[in-house]
Design an enzyme around this catalytic site. Structure first.
Site, mmCIF file in Angstrom:
data_model
loop_
_atom_site.group_PDB
_atom_site.id
_atom_site.type_symbol
_atom_site.label_atom_id
_atom_site.label_comp_id
_atom_site.label_asym_id
_atom_site.label_seq_id
_atom_site.Cartn_x
_atom_site.Cartn_y
_atom_site.Cartn_z
ATOM 1 N N GLY A 1 0.663 -1.079 -0.068
ATOM 2 C CA GLY A 1 -0.014 0.144 -0.018
ATOM 3 C C GLY A 1 0.825 1.245 -0.022
ATOM 4 O O GLY A 1 0.306 2.305 -0.265
ATOM 5 N N ASP A 2 2.144 1.300 0.315
ATOM 6 C CA ASP A 2 3.004 2.409 0.491
ATOM 7 C C ASP A 2 4.390 1.914 0.107
ATOM 8 O O ASP A 2 5.381 2.048 0.728
ATOM 9 C CB ASP A 2 2.971 3.080 1.499
ATOM 10 C CG ASP A 2 3.582 4.563 1.671
ATOM 11 O OD1 ASP A 2 3.889 4.879 0.306
ATOM 12 O OD2 ASP A 2 3.812 5.077 2.335
ATOM 13 N N LEU A 3 4.420 1.173 -1.118
ATOM 14 C CA LEU A 3 5.790 0.475 -1.518
ATOM 15 C C LEU A 3 6.760 1.638 -2.017
ATOM 16 O O LEU A 3 7.336 1.051 -3.015
ATOM 17 C CB LEU A 3 5.699 -0.888 -2.355
ATOM 18 C CG LEU A 3 6.668 -1.693 -2.186
ATOM 19 C CD1 LEU A 3 7.034 -2.393 -0.747
ATOM 20 C CD2 LEU A 3 6.608 -2.897 -3.114
#
Length: 295
Positions: A195-197
């Site tokens: 989700g926030d790579l």
């Protein structure tokens, strides 16, 4: 007052082997993160984030047992909140203590060397394959939320209701285009999605001159969802050329037109996601940063 000074007593108790000068403080999207020699203290930036700490700890425990092929932070202790350490009605700052994953984000310019870029791309393809396998694991599906079928419709409705009044006319028109593209996305729930790579959450160590994936941090937004979301974050961090290298190394990640369209649509929502999350959590800095291109 700086975070380290504001919470000096708490940090002294949670990081007893590290003096004030040995700790590093970083501001994340959801937490102030205090890094010690072998553990990390997460201090929620808002009350809404604090309320999500138990779910975050449960998700991290599940991820640690999935054999993903890379390290994830493991919860060591958690606490704080009303009624903690002081009797009825008292309050201690909520916190979550995690194991520290060694390593640092890739240094600027590292991927300018084609050999390094190839080695890093191969490891990204491997980690994405691990997340895809984990998406079928019942332990992951029990611990992580599954992206709802109407996720993007809900997101669009919230953006219009909460953020459109804060935008200029041109900003609203830009947001409408991005929301329309996201609204056409298919409902896919086949992989664990970080989700926030972005680059700052992927840590590396140098082995023989080449970066070796050490681990991934900041799993606050993890869901069972569409792997195109993590691919979009990789492209946003490193550019399309590097993303192409990653795609070329994964059997399931071939750059088909449909996958590319999903990545573009999801990437177009990143700033709006940041702004809406900050707005709903009462985090004015995150809201302002996300809305900067819509004013």
């Amino acid at each position: 007052m700086e975070i380290a000074e504001m919470h000096r007593a708490l940090l002294g108790r949670l990081l007893p082997d590290d003096g004030p000068g040995d700790r590093t403080v970083r501001r994340g999207q959801f937490h102030h993160v205090v890094i010690g020699s072998d553990r990390v203290v997460c201090l929620p930036r808002t009350g809404a984030v604090a309320a999500r700490l138990p779910a975050r700890a449960a998700a991290l425990r599940a991820l640690a047992g999935l054999g993903l092929g890379f390290r994830t932070p493991e919860p060591l202790s958690e606490g704080g909140g009303r009624g903690s350490r002081g009797g009825h009605g008292s309050y201690e700052v909520p916190y979550l203590v995690l194991t520290r994953i060694p390593g640092e984000p890739l240094e600027a310019g590292a991927l300018g060397d084609p050999a390094v870029a190839d080695a890093v791309a191969a490891q990204y393809a491997s980690l994405l394959a691990g997340l895809a396998r984990a998406g079928a694991d019942e332990r992951a599906r029990a611990a992580l939320p599954v992206a709802p079928e109407d996720r993007w419709r809900q997101f669009a409705a919230e953006v219009r209701a909460e953020l459109f009044p804060l935008m200029s006319g041109s900003g609203r028109r830009r947001a409408e285009r991005e929301l329309t593209a996201a609204g056409d996305l298919p409902h896919i729930t086949c992989a664990v999605v970080h989700g926030d790579l972005g680059a700052e959450n992927v840590l590396w160590e140098r082995t023989g001159g080449m970066p070796r994936l050490s681990g991934i941090v900041d799993w606050d937004e993890a869901v069972i969802g569409d792997p195109a979301e993590d691919l979009a974050a990789i492209g946003a961090s490193y550019g399309e050329d590097f993303l192409g290298r990653v795609l070329a190394r994964g059997d399931r990640l071939r750059p088909a037109d449909e996958l590319a369209a999903r990545m573009r649509a999801i990437r177009g929502t990143f700033a709006l996601q940041q702004a809406l999350s900050g707005h709903l959590d009462g985090d004015e800095e995150e809201r302002a940063e996300g809305l900067a291109g819509y004013r």
